[in-house]
Design an enzyme around this catalytic site. Structure first.
Site, PDB file in Angstrom:
ATOM      1  N   LYS A 208       0.844  -1.202   0.000  1.00  0.00           N
ATOM      2  CA  LYS A 208       0.000   0.000   0.000  1.00  0.00           C
ATOM      3  C   LYS A 208       0.878   1.251   0.000  1.00  0.00           C
ATOM      4  CE  LYS A 208      -3.649   2.009   2.863  1.00  0.00           C
ATOM      5  NZ  LYS A 208      -4.579   1.755   3.971  1.00  0.00           N
ATOM      6  N   GLU A 214      10.473  -4.780   4.476  1.00  0.00           N
ATOM      7  CA  GLU A 214      10.526  -6.191   4.080  1.00  0.00           C
ATOM      8  C   GLU A 214      10.213  -6.341   2.588  1.00  0.00           C
ATOM      9  OE1 GLU A 214       8.944  -4.961   6.649  1.00  0.00           O
ATOM     10  OE2 GLU A 214       9.154  -6.236   8.417  1.00  0.00           O
ATOM     11  N   GLY A 274      -4.974  -2.448   5.127  1.00  0.00           N
ATOM     12  CA  GLY A 274      -4.227  -3.608   4.624  1.00  0.00           C
ATOM     13  C   GLY A 274      -4.922  -4.928   4.921  1.00  0.00           C
ATOM     14  N   ARG A 275      -5.365  -5.098   6.159  1.00  0.00           N
ATOM     15  CA  ARG A 275      -5.967  -6.386   6.540  1.00  0.00           C
ATOM     16  C   ARG A 275      -7.388  -6.548   6.007  1.00  0.00           C
ATOM     17  NH1 ARG A 275      -4.934  -2.935  10.510  1.00  0.00           N
ATOM     18  NH2 ARG A 275      -6.523  -2.244  11.966  1.00  0.00           N
ATOM     19  N   GLU A 360      -5.064  -7.110  15.128  1.00  0.00           N
ATOM     20  CA  GLU A 360      -4.546  -5.794  14.752  1.00  0.00           C
ATOM     21  C   GLU A 360      -5.693  -4.771  14.817  1.00  0.00           C
ATOM     22  OE1 GLU A 360      -0.847  -4.881  12.024  1.00  0.00           O
ATOM     23  OE2 GLU A 360      -2.615  -5.079  10.771  1.00  0.00           O
ATOM     24  N   HIS A 391      -5.658 -33.573  17.738  1.00  0.00           N
ATOM     25  CA  HIS A 391      -4.544 -34.389  18.234  1.00  0.00           C
ATOM     26  C   HIS A 391      -3.456 -33.535  18.856  1.00  0.00           C
ATOM     27  CE1 HIS A 391      -5.829 -38.305  16.532  1.00  0.00           C
ATOM     28  NE2 HIS A 391      -6.560 -37.479  15.781  1.00  0.00           N
ATOM     29  N   LYS A 516       9.147  -1.219  14.438  1.00  0.00           N
ATOM     30  CA  LYS A 516       9.645  -0.965  13.073  1.00  0.00           C
ATOM     31  C   LYS A 516      10.683   0.146  13.113  1.00  0.00           C
ATOM     32  CE  LYS A 516       5.535  -0.817  10.394  1.00  0.00           C
ATOM     33  NZ  LYS A 516       4.774  -0.249   9.316  1.00  0.00           N
TER      34      LYS A 516
HETATM   35  C1  G6Q Z   1      -2.700  -4.050   7.874  1.00  0.00           C
HETATM   36  C2  G6Q Z   1      -1.479  -3.379   8.258  1.00  0.00           C
HETATM   37  C3  G6Q Z   1      -0.211  -4.052   7.809  1.00  0.00           C
HETATM   38  C4  G6Q Z   1       0.186  -3.758   6.368  1.00  0.00           C
HETATM   39  C5  G6Q Z   1       1.638  -4.181   6.176  1.00  0.00           C
HETATM   40  C6  G6Q Z   1       2.119  -3.978   4.773  1.00  0.00           C
HETATM   41  O1  G6Q Z   1      -3.803  -3.652   8.114  1.00  0.00           O
HETATM   42  O2  G6Q Z   1      -1.546  -2.050   7.914  1.00  0.00           O
HETATM   43  O3  G6Q Z   1      -0.221  -5.434   7.995  1.00  0.00           O
HETATM   44  O4  G6Q Z   1      -0.664  -4.416   5.497  1.00  0.00           O
HETATM   45  O5  G6Q Z   1       2.448  -3.498   7.075  1.00  0.00           O
HETATM   46  O6  G6Q Z   1       2.051  -2.631   4.434  1.00  0.00           O
HETATM   47  P1  G6Q Z   1       2.214  -2.172   2.959  1.00  0.00           P
HETATM   48  O7  G6Q Z   1       1.091  -2.758   2.175  1.00  0.00           O
HETATM   49  O8  G6Q Z   1       2.170  -0.669   2.998  1.00  0.00           O
HETATM   50  O9  G6Q Z   1       3.543  -2.679   2.474  1.00  0.00           O
END
Ligand code: G6Q
Length: 552
Positions: A208, A214, A274-275, A360, A391, A516
């Site tokens: 996003k 990462e 994002g989620r 989250e 199990h 972070k």
């Molecule tokens: C989700 C969070 C988080 C995000 C990641 C990746 O709701 O905001 O999990 O999706 O940190 O972020 P980017 O899509 O910006 O790389």
């Protein structure tokens, strides 16, 4: 934004407190007293059949929970969310994942922008890409069609598409596969690229912000891997990036900086968390794998539950009821965790996906006006597919001292019907376990029943099952793209309901920032800057020292 209502100051909360103090769950009694109990507390939402009869529920509890929703303004907040109000106050954003699945004929203008038109514009571009990749029209630098799609993203840009890809494997086109690289641990990219042919690989960088450490690190590593792999095969590398990389982001400037052709960039918007984004262009890898028609069915499933959540009367409204029950367990029975137990191998990543969605969103200690929460919030969600979980950890659910409400999920029709040589239907054996577990958890086994089996007295208590463990059973005809969309939307809205009752902003995630930032700041100390190392606390300095002394 209205100040949150303190749920503990409502009349409903007082009622629930009183009910809880006098309540001793007894499912044997409940089911004996009321032969209609299962019917009374079963609900339908689109294709989902949801049995709440093995929950801590009676007419008084139901009425008080619905009153709690009324008093805390859940419906009004839902309407505000659907309409695009900035209910994510700490980021001053609308929360419009529901707009991602509205039909093209709908109109919704938010902050001066026709969001439904924007959504369908991108969706058509994603579908076009999916068609070109699937048909072989899209080729890599050497002219070969794509066989492997590698999604590079993390958190919300990974868990949704990764989970859904696994869940919908029976719908994936033969000869195509997706891989998902998320962790900055170089082992992740190293393992995921093993055996992959650069000539037939398409990378989708999903971020996003397009600044995530990462993802950008992995994207650069994959770009080098691609270019050197092509060069080794004598393939011209000039212009190769545009044939092997596409991006999904809200930050199109950064995408261009990375060297990706803007024609290969698929946007989304800051009103998609994002989620909550698997149904946006973030799901491009999935759309390629299962095809546009199936992806459209997936979106249709979300939409069916959005409509149910918006329109079903409160007492029939499944996300509302499940969210309220979660509040009931967490705040009145001290349930610190909630298990999600899918009886489907295809849903093996669903608990991990839900962990992000729920924790989250609702793992917060202040409310949307910045004041402290007045209740416990954010249970730990966890789980594993049945029967593997049986199990492993069901022991604790059956006989442990803590209360663990659990959602059981199963499907009537399997994708792999298997009947063994003596005629046993393996799916029936599997579902037998699903039915048996919810039954055993509810009704248990008394000491008398254990004794009646001739069990030696010294081990009778160890073999008693107390029962009265609450479970919700969710069944659907089959795990189709639509049903998966329905399940995801169901949990999105359950999460919403809990956050609305607790008065929290379920759509920010400030709690992920500090670590972070510190990881960035520690760079010099880790790579040997003595002043930076000396500035650390003794534990951090000791750990870095251990690393520096032991790295080969
Ligand atoms: C989700 C969070 C988080 C995000 C990641 C990746 O709701 O905001 O999990 O999706 O940190 O972020 P980017 O899509 O910006 O790389």
């Amino acid at each position: 934004m209205n100040a949150p209502v303190d749920p503990t100051h409502t009349a409903a909360w007082a009622k629930l407190t009183e009910i809880a103090s006098a309540y001793t769950p007894d499912f044997r009694r409940d089911f004996a007293d009321d032969p209609q109990r299962a019917e009374r507390y079963s609900r339908r939402a689109a294709d989902l059949f949801v049995d709440l009869s093995k929950d801590y529920l009676n007419e008084d509890i139901l009425a008080a929970l619905l009153e709690l929703a009324e008093e805390t303004g859940v419906a009004a907040r839902r309407d505000a969310m659907y309409a695009g109000e900035h209910i994510n106050v700490t980021e001053d954003r609308a929360v419009l994942h529901t707009a991602l699945r509205r039909p093209a004929t709908d109109e919704l203008t938010v902050d001066g922008q026709d969001v439904v038109a924007d959504v369908h514009d991108i969706l058509q571009r994603v579908y076009d890409l999916a068609r070109r990749v699937r048909s072989g029209e899209w080729t890599g630098a050497s002219g070969k069609p794509i066989r492997t799609v590698v999604n590079i993203g993390i958190g919300g840009s990974d868990l949704g598409p990764g989970m859904a890809y696994e869940a919908l494997k029976p719908y994936v086109k033969d000869g195509l596969e997706c891989r998902f690289i998320s962790n900055i641990d170089p082992a992740d990219a190293g393992e995921k690229l093993r055996g992959v042919d650069p000539e037939t690989t398409l990378f989708i960088i999903v971020s996003k912000t397009f600044t995530t450490l990462e993802t950008l690190t992995n994207a650069r590593a994959c770009r080098s891997w691609l270019l050197s792999g092509l060069a080794e095969r004598g393939v011209e590398t000039k212009g190769a990036v545009s044939k092997h990389f596409v991006a999904v982001s809200t930050n199109l400037e950064k995408v261009a900086e990375f060297g990706i052709d803007p024609a290969n960039a698929y946007g989304f918007w800051n009103w998609v968390g994002g989620r909550y984004s698997v149904d946006s262009a973030v799901g491009t890898s999935l759309a390629i794998a299962i095809g546009p028609e199936n992806f459209a069915d997936f979106l249709g499933g979300f939409r069916a539950i959005d409509e149910h959540f918006a329109q079903a009367p409160a007492a029939q409204n499944v996300p509302l009821l499940m969210g309220l029950l979660n509040v009931w367990y967490a705040n009145f029975f001290g349930a610190a965790t909630h298990a999600v137990l899918p009886y489907s191998q295809y849903l093996h990543r669903f608990p991990a996906y839900l962990q992000q969605l729920t924790m989250e969103s609702n793992g917060k200690r202040v409310r949307w006006d910045g004041s402290d929460v007045t209740t416990g919030t954010g249970e730990v969600f966890w789980g594993e597919v049945g029967t593997n979980g049986q199990h492993a950890f069901y022991q604790l659910i059956h006989q442990g001292t803590q209360l663990i409400p659990a959602d059981f999920i199963a499907f009537a029709t399997p994708h792999h019907p298997l009947v063994d040589e003596d005629g046993t239907d393996q799916h029936e054996l599997f579902l037998g376990n699903f039915f048996a577990q919810t039954k055993a958890l509810a009704f248990g086994k008394t000491a008398e029943e254990v004794r009646a089996e001739g069990t030696p007295e010294t081990i009778v208590t160890a073999r008693v099952f107390p029962g009265n463990k609450p479970t919700t059973s969710i069944m659907a005809p089959e795990l189709t793209p639509s049903v998966l969309g329905q399940l995801i939307a169901l949990y999105e809205h359950i999460t919403f309901v809990q956050g609305a009752v607790w008065g929290i902003d379920s759509y920010d995630q400030w709690g992920v920032e500090l670590g972070k930032q510190m990881a960035k700041d520690l760079g010099p100390a880790i790579s040997g800057d003595t002043d930076a190392l000396a500035a650390q606390d003794s534990s951090t300095a000791g750990l870095i020292g251990y690393y520096r002394a032991n790295r080969k």
